[in-house]
Design a protein around this motif. Structure first.
Motif, short mmCIF file in Angstrom:
data_model
loop_
_atom_site.label_atom_id
_atom_site.label_comp_id
_atom_site.label_asym_id
_atom_site.label_seq_id
_atom_site.Cartn_x
_atom_site.Cartn_y
_atom_site.Cartn_z
N TYR A 64 0.61 -1.25 0.04
CA TYR A 64 -0.12 0.05 0.02
C TYR A 64 0.73 1.29 0.10
O TYR A 64 0.36 2.41 0.14
CB TYR A 64 -1.13 0.00 1.31
CG TYR A 64 -2.11 -0.97 1.27
CD1 TYR A 64 -2.52 -1.53 -0.15
CD2 TYR A 64 -2.58 -1.56 2.17
CE1 TYR A 64 -3.54 -2.44 -0.20
CE2 TYR A 64 -3.78 -2.40 2.07
CZ TYR A 64 -4.18 -2.88 0.92
OH TYR A 64 -5.24 -3.90 0.90
N ARG A 105 -17.02 -3.11 -3.73
CA ARG A 105 -16.78 -4.51 -3.01
C ARG A 105 -15.37 -5.23 -3.56
O ARG A 105 -15.47 -5.76 -4.65
CB ARG A 105 -17.84 -5.45 -3.17
CG ARG A 105 -17.51 -6.42 -2.03
CD ARG A 105 -18.46 -7.77 -2.26
NE ARG A 105 -17.85 -8.80 -1.33
CZ ARG A 105 -17.01 -9.53 -1.30
NH1 ARG A 105 -16.28 -9.45 -2.62
NH2 ARG A 105 -16.47 -10.31 -0.46
N ASN A 165 -11.10 -5.73 -2.22
CA ASN A 165 -10.05 -5.15 -1.15
C ASN A 165 -8.79 -5.11 -2.11
O ASN A 165 -8.21 -5.81 -2.73
CB ASN A 165 -9.74 -6.32 -0.18
CG ASN A 165 -8.96 -5.62 1.04
OD1 ASN A 165 -8.01 -5.58 0.84
ND2 ASN A 165 -9.74 -5.16 2.16
N PRO A 166 -8.43 -3.59 -2.12
CA PRO A 166 -7.28 -3.37 -3.11
C PRO A 166 -6.08 -4.16 -2.71
O PRO A 166 -5.72 -4.69 -1.78
CB PRO A 166 -7.10 -2.03 -2.71
CG PRO A 166 -8.36 -1.52 -2.40
CD PRO A 166 -8.98 -2.59 -1.61
N SER A 167 -5.20 -4.44 -3.94
CA SER A 167 -3.91 -5.15 -3.72
C SER A 167 -2.67 -4.34 -3.54
O SER A 167 -1.77 -4.71 -3.18
CB SER A 167 -3.91 -6.35 -4.69
OG SER A 167 -3.09 -7.33 -4.45
N GLU A 168 -2.73 -3.19 -4.37
CA GLU A 168 -1.40 -2.64 -4.53
C GLU A 168 -1.75 -1.24 -5.05
O GLU A 168 -2.73 -0.64 -5.37
CB GLU A 168 -0.91 -3.07 -5.73
CG GLU A 168 0.63 -2.94 -5.84
CD GLU A 168 1.15 -3.90 -6.94
OE1 GLU A 168 1.17 -5.55 -6.54
OE2 GLU A 168 1.79 -3.43 -7.84
N ILE A 169 -1.00 -0.22 -4.59
CA ILE A 169 -1.06 1.15 -4.79
C ILE A 169 0.40 1.70 -5.47
O ILE A 169 1.49 1.24 -5.05
CB ILE A 169 -1.16 2.06 -3.75
CG1 ILE A 169 -2.47 1.87 -2.93
CG2 ILE A 169 -1.03 3.58 -3.57
CD1 ILE A 169 -2.99 2.37 -1.76
N LYS A 191 -5.01 -0.55 -7.40
CA LYS A 191 -5.02 -1.65 -8.32
C LYS A 191 -5.88 -2.44 -7.56
O LYS A 191 -5.54 -2.92 -6.69
CB LYS A 191 -3.81 -2.48 -8.49
CG LYS A 191 -3.61 -2.65 -9.97
CD LYS A 191 -2.38 -3.29 -10.38
CE LYS A 191 -2.20 -4.63 -10.91
NZ LYS A 191 -3.50 -5.27 -11.42
N ALA A 192 -7.39 -2.73 -7.93
CA ALA A 192 -7.98 -3.33 -7.19
C ALA A 192 -9.23 -4.25 -8.02
O ALA A 192 -9.14 -4.00 -9.26
CB ALA A 192 -8.86 -2.63 -6.39
N GLU A 193 -10.03 -5.11 -7.56
CA GLU A 193 -11.11 -5.52 -8.45
C GLU A 193 -12.58 -5.22 -7.83
O GLU A 193 -12.56 -5.22 -6.68
CB GLU A 193 -10.98 -7.04 -8.49
CG GLU A 193 -11.98 -7.80 -9.59
CD GLU A 193 -12.39 -8.98 -8.99
OE1 GLU A 193 -13.30 -9.70 -10.05
OE2 GLU A 193 -11.77 -9.61 -8.19
#
Ligand SMILES: Cc1cc2nc3c(=O)[nH]c(=O)nc-3n(C[C@H](O)[C@H](O)[C@H](O)COP(=O)(O)OP(=O)(O)OC[C@H]3O[C@@H](n4cnc5c(N)ncnc54)[C@H](O)[C@@H]3O)c2cc1C
Ligand code: SF4
Ligand code: SF4
Lengths: 382, 666
Positions: free
Chosen positions: B351, B465, B467-471, B481-483
């Motif tokens: 993050y 809805r 949970n992001p994985s990376e910034i 970066k999320a879904e």
């Protein structure tokens, strides 16, 4: 053999702990290839909970877009390994015998010749010609047993990595030895392409071979072999390290010194199998910082946030379905250029190949070169 | 024993719980033929009034001197039947329970075998009961005062309740002011009351209440003793300011050579303070403290031509000669209210918290939106030319919660709601901003919480809805970066500000209190309550209670409720003025004790000490049990090499015959 039986009896759901998933989406969110393909690994984890559709899922072309970078597994809050689910689906195809011919050939080549490149075992050591290389025999005592990696051994584009290592080791006067022609593929990529049987066989054979030496440490040159030996071979006697560990040690102990200056702007790309998967971040940087005259700069996406180059997960043998957007390797090369780097340093043979291709595709040959750390510092060590 | 014992055996049916699998008739018939058994009966519910009446009458009419009840676990009803015996004039410790429910009928199916086992258990109890000795239940006086460790909202509430009931309270707070985390909050969910407005009056009450002795910038060093009689030693750290003289005017801080250079803890490093400081304007007590790690005079022995603070202070309150002070006092009960810490987001490097200034935590945002904060309540990120007012704002929930990859499997319970609250405050302050919350589940479990969540959504806060994985960074923007898992769509969401809803975790220094009081921790690292449902504020140490986030993540309503619960438990002790101590305690035969000290080491309650005695002219060390501290766990008796440690009612000569029966009988 027993373990074989057990895994057979475990259902797909149990084997991959699919019911532990809370569908948070961190896996897909982190997956680097989603910008280029339809792969949605969370969705696949979800759909795989219905074991009746596994064969259908296995037919989705995007399951071959996964680079086995492992980001999904590192990020999952519930300890799942989504990447292994994809590999499990690939395994279904392998068992059915319906994989791409290129994959089939690579796997067969590992089985017959101990390398995935359709090369004869007899020529594995050709790269050593003209070099003063120590080869050790089973039973012999050796401090550092070096494991070369099939790609480095056979591909002229990356053979320089091993040659420079030999040069440095000879200079440092450390106790080391190579295995020679009997060295066989670590089969990490066989696993990633879904050939579990072959991988298990390789683990058994390689463990027997590697344990037959009185070696204190097993030094892998490629992060892929390193990751496999470290995390997937349970019974190795020797301590498994990456060559950057060894090199850092030699520099610290002043057994080698980087004497020649080099006025370059160097940027380091963290390979997934070294960084993200094994938390080796500082050693490569330490080595690069020893180069006088050179300036080390960083990508914004560095260390744990490094961007995959798409070299792993069987991508050397399958094109996959990725069509959208540019290759990640090109994004990487562009980012390096934006930071005005002149050397894009890596510590993995696959990264060399993917990034070098991308560099050429972008036409950056004039401004920048891709160099494996060993190739970069080899000429600077006197 | 002069007279032969007369034993009564009572076999309980427990409705069908026992009778279904055990032939209770056969068991009581069997018991009636055992040595010294005068009567043996079976009855549907021994614990019921008529059941107990049976025993009482038999004691009277048959002259019973010992009683065996074959029923459930002693944890369930041993006390019930002890009272029955006492009511009939028999020593309550002449009772032995045979557990034929949990240990027999509930775990077996075969009636014949279960019946045989029940007989065996009854026989063993009969073998033991005749050897039991009468024990006396002692009472000790309770010191009419309480110690409260931690001055957050939990400690404050507990202190006020106990003080209001008329008992003396000592409150020990580590930092220079009471208030805890709540004092750092701007508004509070779900009602949006201003945190300072509801907290400050309580802080002031604590300082001014005649029954409360407040010790801030202080630490508990040692606690000895036992329930009702704890001896407490507290270190009052030197503030280098005489708090009796300090008027809190702040002239010193303005003049301090380091003014505006030291990151303010209260403002999460977003604002700066001097080396002499008041943590925040409403701090209680409103007394200044010198940070001895930073102060030029204290670290280098020199501050310009002389400390500016001394010059500035009209009251003459600065005193560089001040020393730590140790105070000692006695209390009857203790409440631990030491609160929590926040998860360090640098442990999730994906993050980029360590890399980017515009990735901040929820508590940092609390300080930014607070009018008393470093920006006067304006949401600006960065300083000078680079300062921006964010337009695209994203919250990420569950940072360091529900996440096994960082060893935090539990839910922190407040982050969903504080994210909603902060998102609301952002939209209020920046009407043009687009605010979204990335979540995996929204847990709006409290009173008015779901309604608040509804309101915030309808105000325009987007819930995504996933949970992001990376910034990472692209130009000036942060890319998340999320879904979006509901749409199955992957996103690279470009924003100006990311707020991480970091979870609650046990304090790093939690061990200090554990070492002093021998508290236990649950798997998540918070202090462990005695029972998760029925004793949520008690601990395994009698007289020590828990309140607030020290026991686990909680919102303010639950914290206050628990604090009131802990205060009520403490008050039960204080107002009854007496406490019964365990009768079945250990005893060490000093004549045979070798003084090896092994029992001292293994006693989990610190109840054994080595003392010197005169043995025929020689001074030797022997172990001695502190009867008030001993819980009768028997660890010493099991561990003693010389058999000198024996636990009352579980002496070797009492349990060996019991074991012998179990072993011998078919
Ligand atoms: C960003 C954020 C926003 C929040 N917003 C809300 C909200 O809007 N509404 C709501 O209901 N809840 C909210 N909460 C939760 C709220 O903060 C807690 O419920 C509350 O602070 C718990 O109080 P406490 O007294 O148990 O702990 P704390 O507030 O942590 O207080 C503990 C005190 O003990 C002291 N201490 C610690 N160790 C020792 C020791 N060994 N010796 C002496 N003293 C010691 C500390 O210095 C501190 O003063 C929020 C939390 C966060 C992180
Ligand atoms: S990250 Fe793990 S828990 Fe979350 S959706 Fe992916 S597999 Fe499921
Ligand atoms: S291993 Fe990497 S590429 Fe494969 S699914 Fe996981 S994150 Fe995506």
């Amino acid at each position: 053999m027993n373990t074989d039986l057990n895994t057979e009896m475990q259902s797909f759901i149990q084997k991959y702990d699919l019911l532990g998933c809370i569908q948070c989406g961190r896996c897909t969110g982190g997956c680097p290839v989603t910008v280029r393909t339809n792969l949605n690994v969370r969705r696949i984890v979800y759909d795989s909970r219905n074991e009746e559709v596994l064969e259908e899922l296995a037919k989705l072309p995007e399951i071959w877009d996964c680079t086995a970078c492992n980001t999904c597994a590192v990020r999952c809050p519930k300890g799942l390994k989504p990447v292994e689910v994809l590999i499990g689906l690939r395994n279904i195809l392998v068992e059915e015998g319906s994989v791409e011919p290129t994959v089939r050939d690579a796997l067969e080549s590992i089985f017959r010749e101990g390398n995935p490149w359709n090369k004869s075992r007899a020529t594995r050591c050709d790269w050593m010609e003209g070099l003063d290389v120590r080869i050790v025999e089973p039973g012999e005592k050796v401090e550092n047993l070096i494991f070369v990696c099939c790609t480095i051994a056979y591909d002229p584009k990356v053979q320089g990595i091993a040659k420079n290592l030999v040069k440095i080791l000879n200079k440092a006067g450390v106790d080391y030895g190579f295995i020679g022609e009997s060295e066989s593929c670590c089969a990490s990529e066989a696993h990633n392409m879904g050939e579990e049987g072959l991988f298990e066989m390789a683990i058994e054979d390689n463990t027997e071979l590697l344990n037959s030496y009185e070696a204190k440490r097993l030094v892998a040159i490629s992060p892929h072999c390193y990751a496999a030996f470290k995390n997937q071979y349970p019974d190795l006697k020797a301590e498994v390290i990456h060559y950057t560990h060894l090199l850092k040690e030699l520099l610290e102990e002043k057994k080698i010194t980087i004497t020649k200056e080099c006025a370059e702007k160097v940027i380091f790309h963290d390979p997934c199998f070294l960084g993200k998967q094994n938390n080796v971040f500082d050693e490569p940087r330490y080595i690069l910082k020893q180069v006088g005259g050179a300036e080390l700069v960083e990508f914004d996406r560095k260390r744990e946030r490094s961007l995959c180059c798409e070299g792993g997960g069987g991508k050397m043998w399958v094109e996959g379905s990725a069509t959208k957007a540019e290759r990640l390797a090109e994004t990487r090369v562009k980012d390096a250029r934006e930071r005005e780097a002149t050397v894009l340093a890596v510590a993995c043979p696959f990264c060399v190949l993917t990034l070098d291709d991308a560099l050429k595709a972008r036409g950056f040959e004039e401004e920048m070169r891709v160099a494996e750390i060993l190739e970069f510092i080899g000429p600077l060590v006197e | 024993m002069n007279n032969k014992p007369k034993i009564g055996v009572y076999v309980c049916h427990c409705g069908m719980n026992i009778a279904k699998t055990v032939d209770v008739e056969a068991v009581s018939e069997f018991a009636s033929r055992l040595p010294y058994v005068k009567v043996a009966r079976n009855y549907s519910y021994m614990c019921s009034d008529p059941g107990q009446q049976l025993i009482k009458e038999d004691i009277k009419n048959e002259g019973l001197t010992r009683v065996v009840v074959a029923s459930c676990s002693p944890r369930m009803h041993e006390n019930t039947f002890r009272k029955t015996l006492a009511a009939a004039g028999l020593n309550p410790y002449y009772l032995e329970m045979a557990n034929i429910r949990e240990h027999c009928s509930w775990v077996h199916e075969n009636r014949e075998e279960a019946t045989a086992k029940a007989k065996k258990l009854v026989y063993a109890a009969v073998a033991k009961v005749r050897l039991l000795e009468p024990l006396e239940e002692k009472e000790v006086e309770v010191e009419p005062s309480a110690l409260i460790v931690g001055g957050g909202i939990a400690g404050i509430q507990a202190a006020l309740d106990i003080a209001a009931a008329g008992f003396k309270v000592y409150m020990v707070e580590k930092t220079p002011s009471v208030g805890g985390k709540m004092s750092q909050l701007d508004k509070t969910f779900p009602t949006l009351d201003c945190s300072a407005c509801i907290l400050t009056p309580k802080m002031v009450d604590v300082a001014s209440h005649p029954n409360i002795e407040l010790m801030t910038y202080s630490q508990v060093e040692d606690i000895t003793g036992y329930v009702g009689n704890f001896n407490v030693k507290v270190r009052k750290k030197a503030r280098y300011v005489d708090i009796n003289k300090c008027t809190g005017c702040g002239a010193c801080a303005q003049e301090c050579r380091l003014a505006g250079t030291i990151p303010s803890e209260f403002n999460m490093g977003l604002g700066k303070r001097a080396a002499i400081y008041l943590p925040f304007p409403q701090a209680v007590p409103a007394k200044y403290t010198i940070d001895k790690e930073r102060c030029l005079f204290l670290t280098r022995g020199k501050c310009g031509k002389g400390p500016k603070c001394i010059e500035a202070c009209a009251a003459g309150a600065i005193n560089f000669e001040q020393q730590d002070e140790i105070v000692e006092f006695k209390v009857g009960t203790i409440i631990i209210a030491t609160g929590y810490e926040l998860f360090d987001p640098a442990k999730k490097p994906e993050y980029g918290y360590a890399d980017y200034d515009n990735v901040i935590t929820g508590l940092e945002l609390e300080r930014l939106v607070a009018a008393s904060g470093p920006t006067g309540g304006e949401i600006v990120i960065g300083k000078g030319e680079k300062a921006i007012v964010p337009k695209e704002v994203a919250f990420i929930s569950c940072v360091g919660s529900r996440d096994e990859s960082v060893g935090k499997p539990y839910c922190s319970r407040v982050c969903c709601m504080y994210s909603a609250k902060l998102a609301h405050l952002v939209t209020e302050k920046l009407p043009d901003a687009n605010v979204r919350i990335y979540y995996m589940d929204v847990r709006a479990f409290g009173k008015g919480y779901e309604e608040f969540y509804d309101r915030v959504r309808r105000e325009g806060v987007r819930y995504i809805r996933g949970n992001p994985s990376e910034i990472f960074k692209r130009g000036d923007k942060l890319v998340i970066k999320a879904e979006d898992t509901l749409a199955g769509r992957t996103l690279e969401d470009e924003v100006d500000l990311v707020v991480l809803a970091t979870g609650l975790e046990p304090r790093q220094d939690a061990r200090e209190i554990i070492d002093i009081l021998k508290l236990s921790q649950s798997a998540d690292g918070f202090y462990l309550e005695a029972h998760p449902k029925l004793a949520p504020v008690d601990t395994a140490t009698d007289g020590v209670y828990l309140a607030g986030c020290a026991q686990g993540p909680k919102d303010i309503p639950d914290t206050v409720a628990q604090a009131k619960g802990a205060a009520s438990s403490a008050l039960i002790l204080l107002s009854s003025g007496k406490v019964k101590v365990q009768a079945q305690i250990s005893n060490i035969n000093e004549a045979t004790c070798r003084g090896c000290g092994y029992c001292v080491e293994i006693c989990p309650f610190g109840a054994i000490d080595l003392v010197e005695v005169n043995r025929m002219g020689n001074i030797v060390q022997v172990a001695r049990v502190n009867e008030a501290l001993c819980k009768g766990c028997g660890a010493c008796a099991a561990g003693c090499f010389s058999g000198s440690a024996q636990q009352k009612s579980f002496k070797d000569q009492q349990i060996l015959p019991q074991i012998a029966v179990l072993g011998a009988m078919k």
